[in-house]
Design a protein around this motif. Structure first.
Motif, PDB file in Angstrom:
ATOM      1  N   SER A 281       0.832  -1.206   0.000  1.00  0.00           N
ATOM      2  CA  SER A 281       0.000   0.000   0.000  1.00  0.00           C
ATOM      3  C   SER A 281       0.863   1.251   0.000  1.00  0.00           C
ATOM      4  O   SER A 281       0.447   2.297  -0.454  1.00  0.00           O
ATOM      5  CB  SER A 281      -0.940  -0.007   1.197  1.00  0.00           C
ATOM      6  OG  SER A 281      -0.192  -0.097   2.401  1.00  0.00           O
ATOM      7  N   ASN A 282       2.069   1.116   0.512  1.00  0.00           N
ATOM      8  CA  ASN A 282       2.996   2.242   0.482  1.00  0.00           C
ATOM      9  C   ASN A 282       4.059   1.978  -0.573  1.00  0.00           C
ATOM     10  O   ASN A 282       4.630   0.900  -0.605  1.00  0.00           O
ATOM     11  CB  ASN A 282       3.680   2.399   1.851  1.00  0.00           C
ATOM     12  CG  ASN A 282       2.698   2.758   2.927  1.00  0.00           C
ATOM     13  OD1 ASN A 282       1.747   3.479   2.685  1.00  0.00           O
ATOM     14  ND2 ASN A 282       2.923   2.247   4.121  1.00  0.00           N
ATOM     15  N   PRO A 283       4.345   2.961  -1.421  1.00  0.00           N
ATOM     16  CA  PRO A 283       5.378   2.740  -2.430  1.00  0.00           C
ATOM     17  C   PRO A 283       6.726   2.512  -1.768  1.00  0.00           C
ATOM     18  O   PRO A 283       6.985   2.982  -0.676  1.00  0.00           O
ATOM     19  CB  PRO A 283       5.366   4.025  -3.253  1.00  0.00           C
ATOM     20  CG  PRO A 283       4.649   5.031  -2.447  1.00  0.00           C
ATOM     21  CD  PRO A 283       3.771   4.290  -1.483  1.00  0.00           C
ATOM     22  N   ASP A 284       7.584   1.779  -2.460  1.00  0.00           N
ATOM     23  CA  ASP A 284       8.919   1.536  -1.948  1.00  0.00           C
ATOM     24  C   ASP A 284       9.640   2.878  -1.853  1.00  0.00           C
ATOM     25  O   ASP A 284       9.717   3.606  -2.835  1.00  0.00           O
ATOM     26  CB  ASP A 284       9.663   0.589  -2.892  1.00  0.00           C
ATOM     27  CG  ASP A 284      10.991   0.185  -2.321  1.00  0.00           C
ATOM     28  OD1 ASP A 284      11.882   1.059  -2.274  1.00  0.00           O
ATOM     29  OD2 ASP A 284      11.128  -0.967  -1.913  1.00  0.00           O
TER      30      ASP A 284
ATOM     31  N   SER B 167       7.839   0.999  -9.096  1.00  0.00           N
ATOM     32  CA  SER B 167       8.943   0.040  -9.138  1.00  0.00           C
ATOM     33  C   SER B 167       8.959  -0.814  -7.879  1.00  0.00           C
ATOM     34  O   SER B 167       8.256  -0.534  -6.924  1.00  0.00           O
ATOM     35  CB  SER B 167      10.282   0.777  -9.262  1.00  0.00           C
ATOM     36  OG  SER B 167      10.330   1.535 -10.439  1.00  0.00           O
ATOM     37  N   TYR B 168       9.781  -1.846  -7.901  1.00  0.00           N
ATOM     38  CA  TYR B 168       9.968  -2.719  -6.744  1.00  0.00           C
ATOM     39  C   TYR B 168      11.419  -3.156  -6.705  1.00  0.00           C
ATOM     40  O   TYR B 168      12.151  -3.005  -7.672  1.00  0.00           O
ATOM     41  CB  TYR B 168       9.039  -3.934  -6.819  1.00  0.00           C
ATOM     42  CG  TYR B 168       9.331  -4.855  -7.981  1.00  0.00           C
ATOM     43  CD1 TYR B 168      10.154  -5.961  -7.833  1.00  0.00           C
ATOM     44  CD2 TYR B 168       8.802  -4.600  -9.245  1.00  0.00           C
ATOM     45  CE1 TYR B 168      10.430  -6.801  -8.912  1.00  0.00           C
ATOM     46  CE2 TYR B 168       9.073  -5.432 -10.326  1.00  0.00           C
ATOM     47  CZ  TYR B 168       9.889  -6.526 -10.141  1.00  0.00           C
ATOM     48  OH  TYR B 168      10.167  -7.347 -11.206  1.00  0.00           O
ATOM     49  N   ILE B 169      11.854  -3.690  -5.576  1.00  0.00           N
ATOM     50  CA  ILE B 169      13.215  -4.211  -5.456  1.00  0.00           C
ATOM     51  C   ILE B 169      13.155  -5.700  -5.753  1.00  0.00           C
ATOM     52  O   ILE B 169      12.423  -6.446  -5.102  1.00  0.00           O
ATOM     53  CB  ILE B 169      13.792  -3.952  -4.056  1.00  0.00           C
ATOM     54  CG1 ILE B 169      13.893  -2.448  -3.806  1.00  0.00           C
ATOM     55  CG2 ILE B 169      15.167  -4.606  -3.919  1.00  0.00           C
ATOM     56  CD1 ILE B 169      14.376  -2.074  -2.427  1.00  0.00           C
ATOM     57  N   ASN B 170      13.920  -6.144  -6.752  1.00  0.00           N
ATOM     58  CA  ASN B 170      13.899  -7.557  -7.137  1.00  0.00           C
ATOM     59  C   ASN B 170      14.811  -8.382  -6.229  1.00  0.00           C
ATOM     60  O   ASN B 170      15.435  -7.856  -5.306  1.00  0.00           O
ATOM     61  CB  ASN B 170      14.240  -7.742  -8.623  1.00  0.00           C
ATOM     62  CG  ASN B 170      15.685  -7.449  -8.966  1.00  0.00           C
ATOM     63  OD1 ASN B 170      16.531  -7.181  -8.117  1.00  0.00           O
ATOM     64  ND2 ASN B 170      15.991  -7.488 -10.250  1.00  0.00           N
TER      65      ASN B 170
ATOM     66  N   VAL C 197      13.247  -2.304 -10.117  1.00  0.00           N
ATOM     67  CA  VAL C 197      12.726  -2.737 -11.407  1.00  0.00           C
ATOM     68  C   VAL C 197      11.330  -2.139 -11.572  1.00  0.00           C
ATOM     69  O   VAL C 197      10.528  -2.142 -10.638  1.00  0.00           O
ATOM     70  CB  VAL C 197      12.638  -4.280 -11.487  1.00  0.00           C
ATOM     71  CG1 VAL C 197      12.035  -4.723 -12.800  1.00  0.00           C
ATOM     72  CG2 VAL C 197      14.005  -4.898 -11.298  1.00  0.00           C
ATOM     73  N   ARG C 198      11.056  -1.644 -12.741  1.00  0.00           N
ATOM     74  CA  ARG C 198       9.749  -1.068 -13.049  1.00  0.00           C
ATOM     75  C   ARG C 198       8.670  -2.151 -12.984  1.00  0.00           C
ATOM     76  O   ARG C 198       8.874  -3.277 -13.429  1.00  0.00           O
ATOM     77  CB  ARG C 198       9.806  -0.470 -14.456  1.00  0.00           C
ATOM     78  CG  ARG C 198       8.641   0.367 -14.827  1.00  0.00           C
ATOM     79  CD  ARG C 198       8.925   1.047 -16.155  1.00  0.00           C
ATOM     80  NE  ARG C 198       7.696   1.550 -16.721  1.00  0.00           N
ATOM     81  CZ  ARG C 198       7.560   1.978 -17.956  1.00  0.00           C
ATOM     82  NH1 ARG C 198       8.593   1.957 -18.769  1.00  0.00           N
ATOM     83  NH2 ARG C 198       6.408   2.414 -18.389  1.00  0.00           N
TER      84      ARG C 198
END
Length: 78
Positions: free
Chosen positions: A17-20, A27-30, A36-37
């Motif tokens: 619910s909260n963006p990184d 994006s997110y951390i892989n 990564v988008r």
């Protein structure tokens, strides 16, 4: 004697619910620790996309493992 309960199905966790705070909201951390988008809907492959998912979204995954896992799997690699 009752049989043991069936294992719960594997379900992907809901999106945060909260963006990184490091990567940003899209994006997110892989698993390698890189930003990564997130997959996007687009009429054609956006720059940097690596796969088209079965639901029509485009992935920017940096590895094949898990690519499009929440989007029905990979339709094609780009």
């Amino acid at each position: 004697m009752r049989p043991p309960p069936a294992p719960a199905p594997l379900v992907a966790p809901p999106p945060a619910s909260n963006p990184d705070p490091v990567c940003g909201p899209d994006s997110y951390i892989n698993s390698r620790g890189n930003c990564v988008r997130r997959p996007v809907e687009a009429p054609s492959a956006p720059a940097g996309a690596t796969a088209k998912c079965n639901d029509g979204t485009y992935s920017f995954s940096q590895s094949r493992r898990g690519t499009c896992s929440g989007h029905g799997g990979v339709a094609s690699w780009l």
